[in-house]
Design an enzyme around this catalytic site. Structure first.
Site, PDB file in Angstrom:
ATOM      1  N   ASP A 187      -5.682  -3.650  -2.412  1.00 15.60           N
ATOM      2  CA  ASP A 187      -4.681  -3.321  -1.385  1.00 15.60           C
ATOM      3  C   ASP A 187      -4.139  -4.565  -0.674  1.00 15.60           C
ATOM      4  O   ASP A 187      -4.886  -5.354  -0.110  1.00 15.60           O
ATOM      5  CB  ASP A 187      -5.347  -2.388  -0.362  1.00 15.60           C
ATOM      6  CG  ASP A 187      -4.342  -1.668   0.514  1.00 15.60           C
ATOM      7  OD1 ASP A 187      -3.445  -2.331   1.062  1.00 15.60           O
ATOM      8  OD2 ASP A 187      -4.468  -0.439   0.663  1.00 15.60           O
TER       9      ASP A 187
ATOM     10  N   SER B 106       0.831  -1.196   0.000  1.00 20.45           N
ATOM     11  CA  SER B 106       0.000   0.000   0.000  1.00 20.45           C
ATOM     12  C   SER B 106       0.873   1.258   0.000  1.00 20.45           C
ATOM     13  O   SER B 106       1.684   1.441  -0.886  1.00 20.45           O
ATOM     14  CB  SER B 106      -0.972  -0.050   1.187  1.00 20.45           C
ATOM     15  OG  SER B 106      -2.039   0.844   1.006  1.00 20.45           O
TER      16      SER B 106
END
Length: 260
Positions: free
Chosen positions: A152, A40
């Protein structure tokens, strides 16, 4: 001969700006990683650094970001916003390059919703990898690539410490910018409850991961960011400063580990 250093930069939204400060402290003291894995926001910072983006430039860009620089409308299903603005921002400052062209070996982590497994991205478009790793579920639509629906990486593996071990690192340093998050004393609204539910699951999943791999992780470091929200850009300078402080506080220990 100095041992090989691997950095695992964890996810954490705006709190991830601490990674820039941490890298700055290392660089000023003559330490550069041999391998980097990011998740991320950790993939944004780690990928940019592996591509050779100067930390001072990265700091300037991140500290001047506005929400409108990141979000844009979308007609695609699967998310409130398109990730096109993020892709363009990355292209402007990093360039549309491949993993194979990077100055430092780098990988990033995403989750394939179809197989429900983590995916390690290390080939082809770097920007696709970073965007996939940073596509917060339901906020940004997933990135569709090679029959995968990628979101993510923090959904399953917030701090991918063992990935740098697998790359060949002798010393593994994991930087977790989220740490253990507490619920608010007062009951929040509906969205707040959902976010706290995600935090609870993530707390326990990350703690279990850390405990399972403790013998192979040399340093698990957490900047002191207090109750800073990962969803707000208001305190990114604070995050940078705390990341820098964290790096300085552990420089000697890391140097010693690399020389032993």
């Amino acid at each position: 001969m100095r041992k090989k250093l691997g950095l695992a930069l964890g996810g954490g939204g705006s709190r991830g700006v601490a990674h820039v400060g941490f890298l700055q402290a290392l660089e000023e003291n003559g330490i550069k990683p041999d391998y980097i894995v990011g998740c991320s926001m950790g993939s944004v910072v780690g990928g940019g650094y592996a591509a050779g983006v100067p930390l001072e430039k990265m700091k300037k860009v991140l500290l001047s970001l506005r929400l409108l620089d990141l979000i844009g409308p979308t007609r695609q299903r699967g998310g409130l916003f398109a990730s096109k603005k993020i892709w363009k921002l990355l292209e402007k400052h990093i360039g549309d390059i491949t993993f194979e062209e990077l100055k430092i070996p780098f990988r990033c982590i995403a989750v394939d919703m179809i197989t429900q497994q983590t995916v390690e991205l290390s080939k082809g478009s770097l920007l696709d990898g970073i965007v996939a790793s940073s596509s917060i579920p339901a906020i940004f639509h997933p990135l569709h690539k090679d029959n995968m629906r990628l979101i993510d990486g923090g959904v399953l593996e917030r701090v991918p410490a063992m990935r740098v071990k697998d790359m060949g690192a002798d010393v593994v340093v994991a930087v977790d910018v989220l740490g253990w998050r507490s619920a608010s004393e007062d009951c929040p609204g509906t969205l707040g409850v959902l976010l706290e539910m995600v935090d609870i699951m993530d707390n326990h999943r990350t703690r279990a991961y850390k405990e399972k791999h403790k013998d192979n992780i040399d340093f698990w470091l957490e900047p002191e960011l207090g109750d800073m929200s990962q969803h707000s850009l208001k305190q990114v300078k604070f995050a940078y400063e705390k990341g820098y402080e964290l790096g300085l506080a552990h420089i000697q220990e890391i140097k010693k580990a690399l020389e032993e």
